[in-house]
Design a protein around this motif. Structure first.
Motif, mmCIF file in Angstrom:
data_model
loop_
_atom_site.group_PDB
_atom_site.id
_atom_site.type_symbol
_atom_site.label_atom_id
_atom_site.label_comp_id
_atom_site.label_asym_id
_atom_site.label_seq_id
_atom_site.Cartn_x
_atom_site.Cartn_y
_atom_site.Cartn_z
ATOM 1 N N GLN A 168 0.988 -1.181 -0.105
ATOM 2 C CA GLN A 168 0.037 -0.001 0.004
ATOM 3 C C GLN A 168 0.981 1.172 0.055
ATOM 4 O O GLN A 168 0.567 1.983 0.798
ATOM 5 N N GLY A 169 1.752 1.350 -0.705
ATOM 6 C CA GLY A 169 2.478 2.558 -0.967
ATOM 7 C C GLY A 169 2.012 3.769 -1.533
ATOM 8 O O GLY A 169 2.004 4.826 -1.405
ATOM 9 N N ILE A 170 0.762 2.923 -2.571
ATOM 10 C CA ILE A 170 0.065 4.106 -3.156
ATOM 11 C C ILE A 170 -0.973 4.389 -1.937
ATOM 12 O O ILE A 170 -1.613 3.300 -1.348
ATOM 13 N N SER A 171 -1.336 5.573 -1.921
ATOM 14 C CA SER A 171 -2.222 5.888 -0.797
ATOM 15 C C SER A 171 -3.542 5.476 -1.030
ATOM 16 O O SER A 171 -4.033 5.373 -2.173
ATOM 17 N N MET A 172 -4.233 4.907 0.138
ATOM 18 C CA MET A 172 -5.649 4.417 0.046
ATOM 19 C C MET A 172 -6.469 5.559 -0.741
ATOM 20 O O MET A 172 -6.525 6.561 -0.608
ATOM 21 N N GLY A 173 -7.312 4.933 -1.384
ATOM 22 C CA GLY A 173 -8.307 5.654 -2.397
ATOM 23 C C GLY A 173 -7.822 6.311 -3.720
ATOM 24 O O GLY A 173 -8.281 6.965 -4.438
ATOM 25 N N SER A 174 -6.416 6.147 -3.842
ATOM 26 C CA SER A 174 -5.877 6.623 -5.132
ATOM 27 C C SER A 174 -6.052 5.653 -6.189
ATOM 28 O O SER A 174 -6.325 4.620 -5.921
ATOM 29 N N GLU A 175 -5.632 5.949 -7.360
ATOM 30 C CA GLU A 175 -5.699 4.995 -8.717
ATOM 31 C C GLU A 175 -4.288 4.846 -8.919
ATOM 32 O O GLU A 175 -3.430 5.755 -9.343
ATOM 33 N N LEU A 176 -4.048 3.441 -9.244
ATOM 34 C CA LEU A 176 -2.932 2.994 -9.786
ATOM 35 C C LEU A 176 -2.518 3.895 -10.992
ATOM 36 O O LEU A 176 -1.281 4.236 -11.286
ATOM 37 N N GLU A 177 -3.156 4.072 -11.918
ATOM 38 C CA GLU A 177 -3.031 4.912 -13.156
ATOM 39 C C GLU A 177 -2.373 6.134 -13.045
ATOM 40 O O GLU A 177 -1.381 6.479 -13.527
ATOM 41 N N TYR A 178 -2.500 6.726 -11.608
ATOM 42 C CA TYR A 178 -2.124 8.203 -11.317
ATOM 43 C C TYR A 178 -0.643 7.923 -10.485
ATOM 44 O O TYR A 178 0.074 9.085 -10.319
ATOM 45 N N ALA A 179 -0.398 6.761 -10.218
ATOM 46 C CA ALA A 179 0.850 6.729 -9.410
ATOM 47 C C ALA A 179 2.067 6.772 -10.078
ATOM 48 O O ALA A 179 2.247 6.237 -11.157
ATOM 49 N N ASP A 180 2.943 7.547 -9.559
ATOM 50 C CA ASP A 180 4.192 7.585 -10.345
ATOM 51 C C ASP A 180 4.856 6.242 -10.361
ATOM 52 O O ASP A 180 4.845 5.223 -9.437
ATOM 53 N N ALA A 181 5.889 6.198 -11.131
ATOM 54 C CA ALA A 181 6.585 4.960 -11.771
ATOM 55 C C ALA A 181 7.369 4.177 -10.460
ATOM 56 O O ALA A 181 7.285 3.296 -10.146
ATOM 57 N N VAL A 182 8.253 4.997 -9.892
ATOM 58 C CA VAL A 182 8.787 4.809 -8.630
ATOM 59 C C VAL A 182 7.929 4.298 -7.416
ATOM 60 O O VAL A 182 8.340 3.271 -6.998
ATOM 61 N N THR A 183 6.954 4.951 -7.163
ATOM 62 C CA THR A 183 6.034 4.381 -5.989
ATOM 63 C C THR A 183 5.284 3.075 -6.590
ATOM 64 O O THR A 183 5.331 2.140 -5.767
ATOM 65 N N LEU A 184 4.984 3.111 -7.674
ATOM 66 C CA LEU A 184 4.108 1.975 -8.475
ATOM 67 C C LEU A 184 5.336 0.548 -8.037
ATOM 68 O O LEU A 184 4.821 -0.244 -8.065
ATOM 69 N N SER A 185 6.479 0.915 -8.493
ATOM 70 C CA SER A 185 7.496 -0.220 -8.795
ATOM 71 C C SER A 185 7.856 -0.611 -7.323
ATOM 72 O O SER A 185 7.967 -1.940 -6.907
ATOM 73 N N GLN A 186 8.005 0.337 -6.428
ATOM 74 C CA GLN A 186 8.266 -0.075 -5.049
ATOM 75 C C GLN A 186 7.132 -0.812 -4.266
ATOM 76 O O GLN A 186 7.286 -1.949 -3.773
ATOM 77 N N ALA A 187 5.507 -0.350 -4.836
ATOM 78 C CA ALA A 187 4.407 -1.447 -4.320
ATOM 79 C C ALA A 187 4.427 -2.609 -4.822
ATOM 80 O O ALA A 187 4.157 -3.576 -4.164
ATOM 81 N N LEU A 188 5.028 -2.708 -6.045
ATOM 82 C CA LEU A 188 5.138 -4.218 -6.569
ATOM 83 C C LEU A 188 6.267 -4.952 -5.953
ATOM 84 O O LEU A 188 6.159 -6.050 -5.735
ATOM 85 N N GLY A 189 7.493 -4.203 -5.497
ATOM 86 C CA GLY A 189 8.427 -4.994 -4.861
ATOM 87 C C GLY A 189 8.211 -5.454 -3.695
ATOM 88 O O GLY A 189 8.277 -6.666 -3.095
ATOM 89 N N ARG A 190 7.371 -4.599 -2.846
ATOM 90 C CA ARG A 190 7.134 -5.007 -1.523
ATOM 91 C C ARG A 190 5.508 -5.521 -1.629
ATOM 92 O O ARG A 190 4.624 -4.870 -1.021
ATOM 93 N N ARG A 191 5.523 -6.691 -1.849
ATOM 94 C CA ARG A 191 3.608 -7.297 -1.841
ATOM 95 C C ARG A 191 3.698 -8.038 -0.853
ATOM 96 O O ARG A 191 4.778 -8.856 -0.257
ATOM 97 N N THR A 192 2.714 -8.514 -0.140
ATOM 98 C CA THR A 192 2.379 -9.010 0.958
ATOM 99 C C THR A 192 1.491 -10.406 0.610
ATOM 100 O O THR A 192 0.651 -10.094 -0.557
ATOM 101 N N ALA A 193 1.599 -11.467 1.068
ATOM 102 C CA ALA A 193 0.865 -12.764 1.058
ATOM 103 C C ALA A 193 -0.621 -12.287 1.539
ATOM 104 O O ALA A 193 -0.744 -11.789 2.299
ATOM 105 N N LEU A 194 -1.566 -13.026 0.607
ATOM 106 C CA LEU A 194 -2.958 -12.548 0.997
ATOM 107 C C LEU A 194 -3.595 -13.979 1.491
ATOM 108 O O LEU A 194 -3.105 -15.233 1.414
#
Ligand SMILES: [Zn+2]
Length: 194
Positions: A168-194
């Protein structure tokens, strides 16, 4: 001043586009008046070409002008990243941080709007799991995106595949589409098991 019918009609068409309000629509319509005849023809042709040639990849549901999209045809299939919309594929591809394949749901679950699992492109995901080691759920971090992630985790985990959610590096309520590339790639890197 009396409204000129053809300009108003064109403006109302531009107003159908996302993010285009009345003023902008009118500005676009005025811009078309300055187009050359050739520009206008090319514009009409481009609209028709998109409508006639673009379809959904029969594997992942992303836009393509072929049976199967380039990404499905060329990528490793161990990781499948599930997104809500084709524009989210574009956003993740922009990061360059993911080399697997995608699955596009074409929406999110929404009890409020009567959108059920049957309305989403979920069934075609199941046969893809035989080659997959991990399903990464990258729906938007909002209420509907979370509900969709929870539903998918419950559906997929019993089938023996690892299911993760982007961080959840991308803040709650925001959209993936508008996340900058760095934030989004960090969010991808730090993923959690469901
Ligand atoms: Zn595809």
């Amino acid at each position: 001043m009396k409204e000129i019918k053809s300009i108003a009609a064109l403006a109302s068409r531009f107003g159908m586009l996302p993010g285009v309000g009345r003023k902008t629509a009118l500005r676009y319509a005025h811009a078309v008046i300055d187009f050359t005849e050739q520009d206008v023809e090319a514009f009409c042709a481009a609209l028709k070409e998109v409508k006639n040639s673009v379809r959904l990849c029969k594997v992942c549901g992303n836009y393509t002008d072929d049976e199967v999209c380039d990404l499905c045809a060329s990528r490793q299939t161990k990781q499948i990243c599930v997104v809500s919309y084709p524009k989210d594929v574009t956003a993740i591809e922009r990061t360059g941080a993911f080399d697997g394949v995608y699955h596009v749901l074409h929406g999110t679950l929404s009890p409020m709007n009567n959108r059920t699992p049957d309305d989403l492109n979920i069934k075609s995901l199941l046969p893809r799991l035989s080659d997959a080691e991990e399903v990464i759920i990258a729906t938007n971090p909002d209420v509907e995106g979370e509900a969709t992630a929870v539903y998918l985790a419950r559906l997929l985990k019993p089938l023996g595949v690892k299911v993760t959610r982007i961080a959840q590096g991308i803040s709650m309520g925001s959209e993936l589409e508008y996340a900058d590339a760095v934030t989004l790639s960090q969010a991808l890197g730090r993923r959690t098991a469901l």
